[in-house]
Scaffold this active site. Structure first.
Site, mmCIF file in Angstrom:
data_model
loop_
_atom_site.group_PDB
_atom_site.id
_atom_site.type_symbol
_atom_site.label_atom_id
_atom_site.label_comp_id
_atom_site.label_asym_id
_atom_site.label_seq_id
_atom_site.Cartn_x
_atom_site.Cartn_y
_atom_site.Cartn_z
ATOM 1 N N SER A 291 0.974 7.457 5.916
ATOM 2 C CA SER A 291 0.827 6.073 6.368
ATOM 3 C C SER A 291 -0.064 5.326 5.384
ATOM 4 O O SER A 291 -0.982 5.914 4.794
ATOM 5 C CB SER A 291 0.152 6.058 7.749
ATOM 6 O OG SER A 291 -0.356 4.782 8.045
ATOM 7 N N SER A 292 0.203 4.033 5.226
ATOM 8 C CA SER A 292 -0.654 3.217 4.359
ATOM 9 C C SER A 292 -2.088 3.224 4.878
ATOM 10 O O SER A 292 -3.036 3.125 4.112
ATOM 11 C CB SER A 292 -0.149 1.775 4.335
ATOM 12 O OG SER A 292 1.178 1.772 3.892
ATOM 13 N N GLN B 239 2.157 -10.128 12.962
ATOM 14 C CA GLN B 239 2.303 -8.914 13.765
ATOM 15 C C GLN B 239 0.980 -8.194 13.998
ATOM 16 O O GLN B 239 0.954 -7.117 14.567
ATOM 17 C CB GLN B 239 3.336 -7.970 13.149
ATOM 18 C CG GLN B 239 2.920 -7.313 11.842
ATOM 19 C CD GLN B 239 4.082 -6.539 11.224
ATOM 20 O OE1 GLN B 239 4.997 -7.113 10.668
ATOM 21 N NE2 GLN B 239 4.058 -5.220 11.325
ATOM 22 N N GLY C 86 11.351 3.607 8.663
ATOM 23 C CA GLY C 86 10.783 4.927 8.900
ATOM 24 C C GLY C 86 10.673 5.207 10.395
ATOM 25 O O GLY C 86 10.387 4.314 11.191
ATOM 26 N N HIS D 54 6.730 6.314 1.151
ATOM 27 C CA HIS D 54 7.576 5.147 0.849
ATOM 28 C C HIS D 54 8.543 5.482 -0.290
ATOM 29 O O HIS D 54 9.711 5.117 -0.256
ATOM 30 C CB HIS D 54 6.719 3.950 0.409
ATOM 31 C CG HIS D 54 5.915 3.325 1.505
ATOM 32 N ND1 HIS D 54 4.553 3.441 1.579
ATOM 33 C CD2 HIS D 54 6.267 2.545 2.554
ATOM 34 C CE1 HIS D 54 4.113 2.776 2.628
ATOM 35 N NE2 HIS D 54 5.124 2.223 3.244
ATOM 36 N N ALA E 14 0.869 -1.191 0.000
ATOM 37 C CA ALA E 14 0.000 0.000 0.000
ATOM 38 C C ALA E 14 0.903 1.237 0.000
ATOM 39 O O ALA E 14 0.769 2.140 0.831
ATOM 40 C CB ALA E 14 -0.957 -0.004 1.193
HETATM 41 O O1 PAF Z 1 6.818 -1.166 9.281
HETATM 42 C C1 PAF Z 1 6.292 -2.067 8.605
HETATM 43 O O2 PAF Z 1 5.720 -1.825 7.558
HETATM 44 C C2 PAF Z 1 6.357 -3.490 9.108
HETATM 45 O O3 PAF Z 1 6.251 -3.562 10.468
HETATM 46 C C3 PAF Z 1 7.604 -4.254 8.610
HETATM 47 C C4 PAF Z 1 8.883 -3.631 9.149
HETATM 48 C C5 PAF Z 1 7.636 -4.243 7.086
HETATM 49 C C6 PAF Z 1 7.552 -5.696 9.078
HETATM 50 O O4 PAF Z 1 6.439 -6.365 8.608
#
Ligand code: PAF
Length: 282
Positions: free
Chosen positions: A188-189, A63, A150, A39, A34
């Site tokens: 942010s996404s 996560q 980031g 990015h 996204a």
């Molecule tokens: O910051 C993120 O987008 C995620 O936590 C990461 C570092 C890609 C790990 O899945």
């Protein structure tokens, strides 16, 4: 536009990396896709420091403590690939969950201490365990010289640096400035899930951080926290936490110190947003 290549398997990516010059520096930027202009700015930074640029796009299920959040996480691989192509030749790694976590995968165990239990750790049970595992797995696959993260995910950055130090991983972590919209809202996404009105309301996060910074020379941290809690309380956002912390330990502080850091998390509707700002100079 440069020709970027997309790899979905570990073997194909490793083969491509092995065919690169031995002296070339690999810069790696892990993402969950996204992708937005923030990015892209970061990818451009990777190009400044590395010869080979790898970007991973993987929405890591381990996560997410909230299944609904995982389901709603914005995904658009083709758009991401097209955006990356505008930056230069990027090796895009977009694996499946099975590729990342085969049945032989052995979970990494790392005691993060307080780094893993305060703020995000307190509200997102198991989140950093998932982050540590996926980032370590990605590092094993990509073997980067430099990895870019980031600073919007301030705690994540501290956790990754801790992991790198604990395991003496041969990678340099490069922190990257927060990219903001003109309004001040941190890119942010998750912003893709906000309406225009939501976005206007979500600006209170960055505004509060700026106010906290201004007040840091005037009041003690406890009073600043009180004021910010009041400001967010008057908005339509639902505050999860506003903390003023030590920049390294991330423990709450009662007196100002060099590099005092404010971190905030709040819900705008059902979208969880985070932001942070350094309040005092080092
Ligand atoms: O910051 C993120 O987008 C995620 O936590 C990461 C570092 C890609 C790990 O899945």
């Amino acid at each position: 536009m440069a020709d970027s290549e997309v790899f979905t398997s570990v073997d194909s990516l490793r083969e491509a990396l092995q065919s690169e010059n031995n002296d070339s520096k690999t810069g790696f930027f892990p993402t969950m896709g996204a992708l937005h202009h923030g990015h892209l700015a970061l990818v451009k930074k990777v190009f400044e420091h590395a010869d080979v640029v790898v970007v991973s796009i993987f929405v890591n299920p381990t996560q997410f403590n909230n299944p609904d959040d995982l389901k709603k996480y914005p995904r658009n691989l083709q758009k991401d690939i097209d955006l990356l192509k505008t930056a230069g030749k990027v090796l895009v790694f977009a694996p499946t969950v099975e590729e990342m976590y085969p049945s032989s995968y052995k979970e990494l165990e790392l005691d993060l201490g307080a780094l893993g239990t305060v703020m995000e750790g307190k509200f997102r049970d198991g989140h950093f365990n998932g982050v540590v595992n996926v980032v370590n797995r990605l590092f094993e696959i990509v073997e980067p010289d430099l990895a870019f993260f980031g600073m919007k995910d301030f705690q994540q950055l501290a956790v990754i640096q801790f992991m790198v130090n604990q395991f003496s991983l041969p990678v340099e972590i490069v922190p990257c400035e927060i990219i903001r919209e003109e309004s001040g809202l941190a890119s942010s996404s998750r912003n893709a899930r906000l309406s225009e009105k939501d976005k206007e309301e979500a600006v209170v996060l960055s505004t509060s951080l700026r106010i906290a910074k201004e007040l840091s020379g005037v009041f003690p941290p406890i009073k600043v926290k009180e004021i910010i809690n009041e400001i967010i309380g008057r908005s339509s956002l639902e505050l999860e936490y506003f903390e003023i912390v030590h920049p390294k330990t991330l423990l709450s502080i009662s007196e100002w110190m060099p590099g005092s850091q404010a971190c905030i998390a709040a819900y705008c509707g059902d979208v969880r947003l985070i932001d942070n700002m350094q309040l005092t100079e080092f």
